[in-house]
Design an enzyme around this catalytic site. Sequence first.
Site, PDB file in Angstrom:
ATOM      1  N   ASP A   1       0.809  -1.226   0.000  1.00 13.53           N
ATOM      2  CA  ASP A   1       0.000   0.000   0.000  1.00 13.53           C
ATOM      3  C   ASP A   1       0.840   1.273   0.000  1.00 13.53           C
ATOM      4  O   ASP A   1       0.339   2.341   0.354  1.00 13.53           O
ATOM      5  CB  ASP A   1      -0.943   0.023   1.208  1.00 13.53           C
ATOM      6  CG  ASP A   1      -2.291  -0.605   0.910  1.00 13.53           C
ATOM      7  OD1 ASP A   1      -2.602  -0.824  -0.279  1.00 13.53           O
ATOM      8  OD2 ASP A   1      -3.047  -0.874   1.860  1.00 13.53           O
TER       9      ASP A   1
ATOM     10  N   LYS B   1      -0.384   4.801  -1.279  1.00 15.59           N
ATOM     11  CA  LYS B   1      -1.295   5.702  -0.582  1.00 15.59           C
ATOM     12  C   LYS B   1      -0.602   6.990  -0.140  1.00 15.59           C
ATOM     13  O   LYS B   1      -1.266   7.974   0.168  1.00 15.59           O
ATOM     14  CB  LYS B   1      -1.930   4.995   0.615  1.00 15.59           C
ATOM     15  CG  LYS B   1      -2.979   3.982   0.191  1.00 15.59           C
ATOM     16  CD  LYS B   1      -3.616   3.278   1.372  1.00 15.59           C
ATOM     17  CE  LYS B   1      -4.689   2.307   0.888  1.00 15.59           C
ATOM     18  NZ  LYS B   1      -5.288   1.534   2.010  1.00 15.59           N
TER      19      LYS B   1
END
Length: 359
Positions: free
Chosen positions: A214, A217
Site C-alpha cells: 500500500d 497511498k
Amino acid sequence: MKRDTILIFEDNKIDREILVELFRQDFKILEAANGREGIALLKDHFASIAIVLLDNVMPVMDGFTVLENLKDKNILNKIPFIMITGETSPELERKGYEYGIVSYVKKPYQADVVKQVVNNAIGWFQYKMQLEIMVKKQNMVLQQQTKKLNQVNEILVDSLSNIVEFRNMETKQHIKRIREYSICLGESVMKLYPEYGLTQKKLEQIGWASSLHDIGKIAIPDTIILKPAKLTPDEFELIKSHTTKGAEIIQNRVRINDKALYDYAYDIARHHHEKYDGKGYPDGLKGDEISIAAQIVSLVDVYDALTSKRVYKIAYESDKVYQMILNGHSGAFSPKLLKAFTEVKQSFEHLHDLYCDED
C-alpha cells in the site's frame, strides 16, 4: 520530542473551553485568542504540536491570514491544520483546501465528530511521515551501498510496522500480519499446488515484498484519505490509483538490488486489488494472469481488513470472515487459493491473536 500537543486558535472563550475540555485528557493544550498569538506559540512549540485547530474568524489576524503567513514555510506539510468555521460556503472550503488544511470542523461543535476528525488527521499525518521516512532511509542506504539486502528488508518492515494506529486505514500491526499471513498461506499453496513453483525462499521474498503493498497511498491527497463522507466516483478512482502509484514509487524511488524481490514488490503493489474473475483493478487481470504472489497478498489483505476494527465498522469474528471470503463477499479468489485458505484457518487465527492491535 513527542508530538502530544493541540494548538487551538480561537478568540471565543466559551468555544475555546469546549475544545479544551474535549481533548484535555489525551493531549497537552496551547490556546491562542488570535492569529498572531497562535503563530508565536506555533513557532515556540513546533516540535511538540500534533495538530492545529484554526478558527476562521478572529481579531488581529484571522484564519486565512494565518495560512497565508505560513504557506511558504512548509509547516502545513508537517502538521495537520483543521479549520473551525460557522460558515458552510463551498467557496470557503475550496479556499481552505487550496492552502492545505486537511478538514473542517463546523460550529456548533458535535463532540464525537470533532474528536474523530482530529484523530483521523493526526493518524494519517503520522502514517504519511513514516512512509516518507522509510523511502528516504532506503535511498540513503542503497546509495551508500553499505547495507546487505536483509538489512534493507528490515528497514522496510520496521519502518512500516512501527506506524502508529491509523483508525481509518491500516493499524500499526497491519504490516506484520500481512507478512505473516502471506507466508502462512503461501506455504499452504506450496504444499497443495507444486505447479506454482513456490519455495521457502520465494515465500520469504513475497512476505518482505508485501510490506510495500500500500505504499502508493502516500501519493493520495490527505483531503481524499480523510474525507468522512462517501467518495465521489472521481475520488474513488483516485483512491484506486494507489496501486499504479505504488508501482511507480517502487520502480523509481525504492531501489531494491535483488531483482526477484523488486519484481515481487512491484507486482504486489500494482496487482493486489485484481480479482480472479477479472473485476479487479487497475489492469483487469483474470485468472492466473494474476501472479500467485499478488493473489496471496490480495486475500490476506481482505482477511486482515475484515478482522480489524475500522472507523466505519467493527472487527468481524474470524469464523464470519472465513465464510465471507469463501462466499465471495469481497470479490472472487481462485478455487485453489480458497482451498489453501481453508487449510490455514486456525493458523490465521493464531497469527491474528499474536499480532493483535491494542485497544
